[in-house]
Design a protein around this motif. Structure first.
Motif, PDB file in Angstrom:
ATOM      1  N   GLY A  36      47.032  36.500  38.882  1.00 46.81           N
ATOM      2  CA  GLY A  36      48.354  37.127  38.855  1.00 46.81           C
ATOM      3  C   GLY A  36      48.281  38.597  39.221  1.00 46.81           C
ATOM      4  O   GLY A  36      49.116  39.104  39.980  1.00 46.81           O
ATOM      5  N   TRP A  37      47.272  39.291  38.701  1.00 46.29           N
ATOM      6  CA  TRP A  37      47.093  40.702  39.045  1.00 46.29           C
ATOM      7  C   TRP A  37      46.834  40.859  40.536  1.00 46.29           C
ATOM      8  O   TRP A  37      47.347  41.779  41.169  1.00 46.29           O
ATOM      9  CB  TRP A  37      45.938  41.308  38.263  1.00 46.29           C
ATOM     10  CG  TRP A  37      46.176  41.480  36.798  1.00 46.29           C
ATOM     11  CD1 TRP A  37      47.375  41.414  36.124  1.00 46.29           C
ATOM     12  CD2 TRP A  37      45.188  41.760  35.809  1.00 46.29           C
ATOM     13  NE1 TRP A  37      47.176  41.639  34.779  1.00 46.29           N
ATOM     14  CE2 TRP A  37      45.844  41.856  34.555  1.00 46.29           C
ATOM     15  CE3 TRP A  37      43.814  41.939  35.855  1.00 46.29           C
ATOM     16  CZ2 TRP A  37      45.162  42.126  33.369  1.00 46.29           C
ATOM     17  CZ3 TRP A  37      43.140  42.203  34.674  1.00 46.29           C
ATOM     18  CH2 TRP A  37      43.806  42.302  33.445  1.00 46.29           C
ATOM     19  N   PRO A  41      51.650  43.764  44.302  1.00 48.17           N
ATOM     20  CA  PRO A  41      51.553  44.556  45.537  1.00 48.17           C
ATOM     21  C   PRO A  41      50.545  45.702  45.480  1.00 48.17           C
ATOM     22  O   PRO A  41      49.839  45.954  46.469  1.00 48.17           O
ATOM     23  CB  PRO A  41      52.977  45.093  45.727  1.00 48.17           C
ATOM     24  CG  PRO A  41      53.846  44.097  45.023  1.00 48.17           C
ATOM     25  CD  PRO A  41      53.032  43.604  43.851  1.00 48.17           C
ATOM     26  N   HIS A  42      50.432  46.383  44.333  1.00 53.21           N
ATOM     27  CA  HIS A  42      49.503  47.510  44.252  1.00 53.21           C
ATOM     28  C   HIS A  42      48.037  47.054  44.289  1.00 53.21           C
ATOM     29  O   HIS A  42      47.147  47.857  44.573  1.00 53.21           O
ATOM     30  CB  HIS A  42      49.766  48.362  42.994  1.00 53.21           C
ATOM     31  CG  HIS A  42      49.362  47.713  41.712  1.00 53.21           C
ATOM     32  ND1 HIS A  42      50.149  46.772  41.078  1.00 53.21           N
ATOM     33  CD2 HIS A  42      48.248  47.860  40.952  1.00 53.21           C
ATOM     34  CE1 HIS A  42      49.535  46.370  39.981  1.00 53.21           C
ATOM     35  NE2 HIS A  42      48.382  47.019  39.872  1.00 53.21           N
ATOM     36  N   VAL A  43      47.787  45.784  44.027  1.00 55.80           N
ATOM     37  CA  VAL A  43      46.436  45.233  44.087  1.00 55.80           C
ATOM     38  C   VAL A  43      46.217  44.511  45.409  1.00 55.80           C
ATOM     39  O   VAL A  43      45.189  44.697  46.069  1.00 55.80           O
ATOM     40  CB  VAL A  43      46.173  44.262  42.908  1.00 55.80           C
ATOM     41  CG1 VAL A  43      44.781  43.643  43.008  1.00 55.80           C
ATOM     42  CG2 VAL A  43      46.354  44.973  41.573  1.00 55.80           C
ATOM     43  N   ALA A  44      47.191  43.707  45.826  1.00 53.88           N
ATOM     44  CA  ALA A  44      47.071  42.898  47.036  1.00 53.88           C
ATOM     45  C   ALA A  44      46.777  43.746  48.272  1.00 53.88           C
ATOM     46  O   ALA A  44      46.130  43.272  49.212  1.00 53.88           O
ATOM     47  CB  ALA A  44      48.341  42.073  47.243  1.00 53.88           C
ATOM     48  N   ALA A  45      47.226  44.996  48.273  1.00 57.95           N
ATOM     49  CA  ALA A  45      46.989  45.870  49.416  1.00 57.95           C
ATOM     50  C   ALA A  45      45.497  46.134  49.639  1.00 57.95           C
ATOM     51  O   ALA A  45      45.090  46.460  50.761  1.00 57.95           O
ATOM     52  CB  ALA A  45      47.722  47.200  49.218  1.00 57.95           C
ATOM     53  N   TRP A  46      44.681  45.985  48.604  1.00 55.91           N
ATOM     54  CA  TRP A  46      43.271  46.373  48.699  1.00 55.91           C
ATOM     55  C   TRP A  46      42.287  45.235  48.482  1.00 55.91           C
ATOM     56  O   TRP A  46      41.075  45.420  48.658  1.00 55.91           O
ATOM     57  CB  TRP A  46      42.978  47.498  47.701  1.00 55.91           C
ATOM     58  CG  TRP A  46      43.975  48.604  47.834  1.00 55.91           C
ATOM     59  CD1 TRP A  46      44.930  48.968  46.925  1.00 55.91           C
ATOM     60  CD2 TRP A  46      44.167  49.458  48.962  1.00 55.91           C
ATOM     61  NE1 TRP A  46      45.680  49.997  47.419  1.00 55.91           N
ATOM     62  CE2 TRP A  46      45.241  50.323  48.670  1.00 55.91           C
ATOM     63  CE3 TRP A  46      43.535  49.583  50.204  1.00 55.91           C
ATOM     64  CZ2 TRP A  46      45.692  51.296  49.556  1.00 55.91           C
ATOM     65  CZ3 TRP A  46      43.982  50.555  51.090  1.00 55.91           C
ATOM     66  CH2 TRP A  46      45.041  51.389  50.756  1.00 55.91           C
ATOM     67  N   TRP A  47      42.755  44.070  48.062  1.00 50.47           N
ATOM     68  CA  TRP A  47      41.870  42.939  47.809  1.00 50.47           C
ATOM     69  C   TRP A  47      42.193  41.820  48.791  1.00 50.47           C
ATOM     70  O   TRP A  47      43.295  41.748  49.328  1.00 50.47           O
ATOM     71  CB  TRP A  47      42.046  42.432  46.368  1.00 50.47           C
ATOM     72  CG  TRP A  47      41.444  43.350  45.337  1.00 50.47           C
ATOM     73  CD1 TRP A  47      41.902  44.570  44.956  1.00 50.47           C
ATOM     74  CD2 TRP A  47      40.280  43.109  44.548  1.00 50.47           C
ATOM     75  NE1 TRP A  47      41.109  45.110  43.985  1.00 50.47           N
ATOM     76  CE2 TRP A  47      40.102  44.224  43.712  1.00 50.47           C
ATOM     77  CE3 TRP A  47      39.384  42.053  44.457  1.00 50.47           C
ATOM     78  CZ2 TRP A  47      39.049  44.326  42.799  1.00 50.47           C
ATOM     79  CZ3 TRP A  47      38.353  42.145  43.546  1.00 50.47           C
ATOM     80  CH2 TRP A  47      38.180  43.272  42.733  1.00 50.47           C
ATOM     81  N   PRO A 110      48.460  45.406  35.347  1.00 49.95           N
ATOM     82  CA  PRO A 110      49.897  45.627  35.162  1.00 49.95           C
ATOM     83  C   PRO A 110      50.386  46.848  35.948  1.00 49.95           C
ATOM     84  O   PRO A 110      49.855  47.955  35.787  1.00 49.95           O
ATOM     85  CB  PRO A 110      50.036  45.865  33.651  1.00 49.95           C
ATOM     86  CG  PRO A 110      48.807  45.245  33.048  1.00 49.95           C
ATOM     87  CD  PRO A 110      47.729  45.438  34.077  1.00 49.95           C
ATOM     88  N   PRO A 111      51.383  46.673  36.812  1.00 52.56           N
ATOM     89  CA  PRO A 111      51.838  47.789  37.649  1.00 52.56           C
ATOM     90  C   PRO A 111      52.325  48.996  36.858  1.00 52.56           C
ATOM     91  O   PRO A 111      52.179  50.128  37.313  1.00 52.56           O
ATOM     92  CB  PRO A 111      52.959  47.192  38.495  1.00 52.56           C
ATOM     93  CG  PRO A 111      53.248  45.850  37.963  1.00 52.56           C
ATOM     94  CD  PRO A 111      52.133  45.447  37.063  1.00 52.56           C
ATOM     95  N   GLU A 112      52.860  48.774  35.668  1.00 52.17           N
ATOM     96  CA  GLU A 112      53.367  49.903  34.884  1.00 52.17           C
ATOM     97  C   GLU A 112      52.247  50.806  34.360  1.00 52.17           C
ATOM     98  O   GLU A 112      52.500  51.902  33.863  1.00 52.17           O
ATOM     99  CB  GLU A 112      54.248  49.418  33.723  1.00 52.17           C
ATOM    100  CG  GLU A 112      53.516  48.678  32.621  1.00 52.17           C
ATOM    101  CD  GLU A 112      53.368  47.170  32.839  1.00 52.17           C
ATOM    102  OE1 GLU A 112      53.017  46.475  31.858  1.00 52.17           O
ATOM    103  OE2 GLU A 112      53.580  46.685  33.973  1.00 52.17           O
ATOM    104  N   GLY A 147      44.253  56.645  48.788  1.00 52.52           N
ATOM    105  CA  GLY A 147      44.187  57.992  48.234  1.00 52.52           C
ATOM    106  C   GLY A 147      44.302  58.040  46.727  1.00 52.52           C
ATOM    107  O   GLY A 147      43.652  58.858  46.067  1.00 52.52           O
ATOM    108  N   ARG A 148      45.128  57.160  46.154  1.00 54.19           N
ATOM    109  CA  ARG A 148      45.283  57.137  44.695  1.00 54.19           C
ATOM    110  C   ARG A 148      43.950  56.831  44.021  1.00 54.19           C
ATOM    111  O   ARG A 148      43.565  57.494  43.063  1.00 54.19           O
ATOM    112  CB  ARG A 148      46.326  56.098  44.300  1.00 54.19           C
ATOM    113  CG  ARG A 148      46.506  55.989  42.797  1.00 54.19           C
ATOM    114  CD  ARG A 148      47.533  54.962  42.428  1.00 54.19           C
ATOM    115  NE  ARG A 148      48.843  55.503  42.779  1.00 54.19           N
ATOM    116  CZ  ARG A 148      49.980  54.908  42.530  1.00 54.19           C
ATOM    117  NH1 ARG A 148      49.999  53.743  41.916  1.00 54.19           N
ATOM    118  NH2 ARG A 148      51.117  55.451  42.873  1.00 54.19           N
TER     119      ARG A 148
END
Length: 188
Positions: A36-37, A41-47, A110-112, A147-148
């Motif tokens: 699920g993680w 979107p914040h994970v899928a961009a890099w994995w 968790p995106p939050e 960058g983050r």
């Protein structure tokens, strides 16, 4: 129920000085949560594709070269972390690092909880433990466009040592070296 410290996980939780993370081995029961993680979107961009990644994580559960871990805060799983030895894999692109070097990868689920200090705090704590256990160097390899992550790792004490292109794609190879003091581990 409100966790200790009066913080709610549904709120955007800033990292507090007394925060301490627990690291436990990944089990088969954790794989759906990690999947699920990996779709966030914040994970899928890099994995890579979640099914491919979950298959690899499943293999790592019993691996001697990769240690897959769940990071918990106040008993709640918040991140996936893995530690690996680049010298235990044939033709690993980081086998040129000093013997005993360990590599790590981190993703906050968790995106939050992204962008508020947990990444650098988790990495700082975990790297401190690895260095205390005798690792001469710890490396991490974010994508140059992430960058983050690069800023979080710099806050945790990492410094860029080169750019690489390998089967893992383009990366900024970053390192923290043991110096028998905390000078290399960021405190912010």
């Amino acid at each position: 129920m409100i966790p200790k410290g009066g913080r709610r996980f549904s709120d955007k939780i800033m990292v507090e000085q007394e925060d301490s993370y627990d690291f436990r081995p990944v089990t088969e029961k954790d794989l759906p949560m990690i999947a699920g993680w990996l779709r966030e979107p914040h994970v899928a961009a890099w994995w890579d594709d979640p099914e491919k990644e979950i298959a690899e994580i499943r293999e790592h559960i019993d691996s001697v070269s990769v240690e897959p871990l769940i990071v918990e805060l106040d008993g709640r799983p918040i991140a996936y972390l893995q530690s690996y030895d680049p010298h235990m894999e044939d033709d690993h692109p980081y086998a040129d690092q000093p013997f005993g070097t360990l590599g790590i990868d981190l993703t906050i689920g968790p995106p939050e909880l992204v962008g508020i200090g947990h990444g650098s705090a988790i990495v700082r704590q975990f790297v401190g433990e690895l260095l205390e256990e005798g690792a001469p160097r710890v490396i991490i390899d974010p994508h140059p466009d992430n960058g983050r992550a690069i800023r979080a790792y710099e806050k945790a004490g990492f410094r860029p040592i080169g750019r690489r292109h390998s089967q893992y794609g383009d990366v900024v190879l970053m390192a923290v070296d043991s110096a028998n003091d905390d000078e290399h581990l960021g405190t912010d």
